[in-house]
Design a protein around this motif. Structure first.
Motif, PDB file in Angstrom:
ATOM      1  N   ALA A  48      25.430  32.027   0.166  1.00  0.00           N
ATOM      2  CA  ALA A  48      25.102  31.875   1.751  1.00  0.00           C
ATOM      3  C   ALA A  48      26.727  31.748   2.796  1.00  0.00           C
ATOM      4  O   ALA A  48      26.536  32.219   3.871  1.00  0.00           O
ATOM      5  N   ALA A  49      27.449  31.130   2.097  1.00  0.00           N
ATOM      6  CA  ALA A  49      28.912  31.054   2.414  1.00  0.00           C
ATOM      7  C   ALA A  49      29.437  32.360   2.868  1.00  0.00           C
ATOM      8  O   ALA A  49      30.008  32.633   3.925  1.00  0.00           O
ATOM      9  N   LYS A  50      29.261  33.285   1.871  1.00  0.00           N
ATOM     10  CA  LYS A  50      29.859  34.652   2.107  1.00  0.00           C
ATOM     11  C   LYS A  50      29.017  35.359   3.141  1.00  0.00           C
ATOM     12  O   LYS A  50      29.602  36.169   3.963  1.00  0.00           O
ATOM     13  N   ALA A  51      27.719  35.174   3.285  1.00  0.00           N
ATOM     14  CA  ALA A  51      26.840  36.048   4.147  1.00  0.00           C
ATOM     15  C   ALA A  51      27.112  35.565   5.535  1.00  0.00           C
ATOM     16  O   ALA A  51      27.291  36.257   6.416  1.00  0.00           O
ATOM     17  N   ALA A  52      27.455  34.050   5.756  1.00  0.00           N
ATOM     18  CA  ALA A  52      27.756  33.523   7.091  1.00  0.00           C
ATOM     19  C   ALA A  52      29.238  33.981   7.593  1.00  0.00           C
ATOM     20  O   ALA A  52      29.326  34.558   8.781  1.00  0.00           O
ATOM     21  N   ALA A  53      30.206  34.212   6.373  1.00  0.00           N
ATOM     22  CA  ALA A  53      31.454  34.895   6.791  1.00  0.00           C
ATOM     23  C   ALA A  53      31.502  36.172   7.288  1.00  0.00           C
ATOM     24  O   ALA A  53      32.101  36.629   8.214  1.00  0.00           O
TER      25      ALA A  53
END
Length: 76
Positions: A48-53
């Motif tokens: 989720a953190a990578k997708a948000a970035a």
């Protein structure tokens, strides 16, 4: 578990039901103490953190309404 939860929430629920419910939650790892007792840990959500970035990087720059206006000569 759900049936025990419903029975424990009743007004006339015996204390033993609530105690059994607490123990079941711990055994299933649904409490911090239960997680620790089972040797479990909740991992950070890296996907989720990578997708948000990626979503922030791919988003077009925000424009204000003033950026969309243009000056027209010769009005009157």
């Amino acid at each position: 578990m759900v049936r025990m939860q419903v029975r424990g929430e009743g007004e006339d629920a015996p204390v033993g039901v609530y105690a059994a419910l607490r123990a079941a939650r711990a055994d299933l790892g649904l409490t911090p103490a239960g997680l620790k007792e089972n040797g479990w840990a909740i991992a950070a959500d890296e996907v989720a953190a990578k997708a948000a970035a990626n979503a922030e990087a791919a988003a077009p720059p925000r424009r204000s309404s003033r950026d969309r206006l243009s000056v027209v000569n010769g009005g009157g």
